[in-house]
Design an enzyme around this catalytic site. Structure first.
Site, PDB file in Angstrom:
ATOM      1  N   TYR A  94     -65.281  50.919 -52.833  1.00  0.00           N
ATOM      2  CA  TYR A  94     -65.629  52.176 -53.407  1.00  0.00           C
ATOM      3  C   TYR A  94     -66.508  53.169 -52.327  1.00  0.00           C
ATOM      4  CZ  TYR A  94     -70.476  50.225 -54.178  1.00  0.00           C
ATOM      5  OH  TYR A  94     -71.393  49.553 -54.145  1.00  0.00           O
ATOM      6  N   CYS A  95     -66.723  54.367 -52.601  1.00  0.00           N
ATOM      7  CA  CYS A  95     -67.548  55.096 -51.872  1.00  0.00           C
ATOM      8  C   CYS A  95     -68.417  55.864 -52.889  1.00  0.00           C
ATOM      9  CB  CYS A  95     -66.889  56.068 -51.119  1.00  0.00           C
ATOM     10  SG  CYS A  95     -65.796  57.293 -51.606  1.00  0.00           S
ATOM     11  N   PHE A  96     -69.016  57.224 -52.479  1.00  0.00           N
ATOM     12  CA  PHE A  96     -69.894  57.727 -53.574  1.00  0.00           C
ATOM     13  C   PHE A  96     -69.158  58.174 -54.880  1.00  0.00           C
ATOM     14  CE2 PHE A  96     -72.502  61.162 -54.812  1.00  0.00           C
ATOM     15  CZ  PHE A  96     -73.433  60.658 -55.310  1.00  0.00           C
ATOM     16  N   TYR A 124     -69.286  55.225 -56.791  1.00  0.00           N
ATOM     17  CA  TYR A 124     -70.697  54.816 -57.234  1.00  0.00           C
ATOM     18  C   TYR A 124     -71.266  55.595 -58.200  1.00  0.00           C
ATOM     19  CZ  TYR A 124     -75.776  54.313 -56.502  1.00  0.00           C
ATOM     20  OH  TYR A 124     -77.167  54.337 -57.014  1.00  0.00           O
TER      21      TYR A 124
END
Length: 365
Positions: A94-96, A124
């Site tokens: 995942y990223c932000f 996130y």
């Protein structure tokens, strides 16, 4: 290939390994248990791309990002992602926001390493929102009981022995009092909240209808209680744990002298650890000097210094009981007695550890 997921509940309940593609500075502000930071961009690269986006727009920023993460830099990061994916075939990345950064990592893994690895949609931000919502939903007076009692009655011992107990001090890595600072630093505020939310999620998943929390102030050391939870704790039923002064002295001696000294020695070695431990106790007492009053603080400090000297020279801890007893009787007990009086209408039961544990278990929580 496993599909991308938005089942945040399942991710946290199963301790799913997570590859966090955010920059290190983002990860340091707050992360999830079982997450490893394997960023697409370094902090410097992220900063440069952000400036480019502001000044020249998204297309230029994307092009700059691809130039910065290329060649050996790209190969090194791709190797790290592939190693994580191979070591954790059940994981997700995942990223932000679950957008471009995680999609790039996912694409490069598939096209250049031959690894189809799923990502967390929403990233996130969505997972963090889910955990905050978990705390907010649990923060209802009818679904909570607070455990109170004088200092040293063993509230944490009771909580950790209950299937429905939530150890706030454990998550904050601080015992909650002026003497509560531990050797290892407290977690970041976000990490504290995330771990707390996951703990609540697990207790609820196990079928516990009523959760038990220790009676805490608005802060536990340097960590702030989630506002909704703190507000609910001021309204829910209160169970008061009682014990003899002698037992309480022994518990304080165990936690704040014997165990704390062992923590320091394990971290710093015998000589340096012992000196740091002694200084920590002195600092803790000095922090409440104004509230103690000059004469009482001076008297207690002399008793503490004498006990530390004896412990250093002989290893004996018996002399610590004197200052602990005086601190409880003269300082902590009047304060807690006043608080108990203020909360008397909420007290639904009081008793020793055996009676309190039996009562809490009968709640069917």
């Amino acid at each position: 290939m496993r599909a991308d997921t938005a089942d945040y509940r399942a991710l946290f309940l199963s301790d799913t390994p997570l590859m966090d593609a955010r920059a290190p500075i983002e990860f340091a502000r707050g992360a999830f248990p079982h997450a490893a930071n394997l960023p697409l961009m370094s902090d410097r690269e992220r900063h440069e791309v952000g400036l480019c986006y502001t000044q020249q727009g998204p297309d230029a920023a994307i092009a700059l990002g691809h130039r910065l993460v290329s060649g050996e830099v790209k190969a090194s990061r791709l190797a790290a992602w592939a190693a994580f994916a191979n070591a954790h075939p059940d994981g997700y990345l995942y990223c932000f926001r679950g957008g471009m950064r995680s999609q790039i990592v996912q694409t490069w893994l598939r096209e250049e390493a031959g690894i189809a690895y799923p990502r967390v949609t929403g990233g996130y931000k969505a997972m963090r929102g889910f955990l905050l919502e978990t705390i907010a939903k649990a923060a209802h007076p009818t679904a909570m009981v607070v455990l109170g009692g004088m200092t040293g009655t063993g509230k944490t011992d009771v909580l950790t022995g209950l299937a429905q107990g939530i150890d706030l001090e454990g998550h904050a890595h601080h015992r909650g009092s002026s003497f509560g600072k531990r050797v290892r630093a407290q977690p970041a505020q976000i990490d504290f909240e995330n771990a707390l939310a996951i703990d609540i999620l697990r207790r609820q998943d196990a079928g516990h209808r009523v959760l038990v929390f220790e009676d805490e102030g608005q802060t536990v050391g340097g960590r702030s209680m989630p506002f909704d939870l703190y507000q609910a704790m001021q309204q829910c039923p209160l169970v008061w744990l009682e014990d003899t002064l002698e037992h309480r002295i022994e518990r304080i001696l165990r936690d704040y002298v014997v165990n704390l000294r062992a923590e320091f020695i394990a971290a710093y070695g015998a000589s340096d650890g012992d000196a740091r431990f002694a200084e920590r106790l002195r600092q803790s007492l000095d922090k409440i000097a104004k509230r103690l009053g000059g004469e009482r603080h001076k008297r207690l400090r002399a008793m503490l210094d004498e006990a530390l000297d004896v412990q250093r020279d002989t290893g004996a801890v018996d002399a610590h009981r004197a200052w602990i007893a005086r601190l409880l009787v003269e300082y902590y007990d009047p304060m807690y007695a006043y608080q108990r009086q203020l909360k008397r209408d909420r007290i639904v039961m009081s008793g020793d550890a055996g009676a309190v544990v039996a009562y809490l278990r009968r709640l069917g929580a």
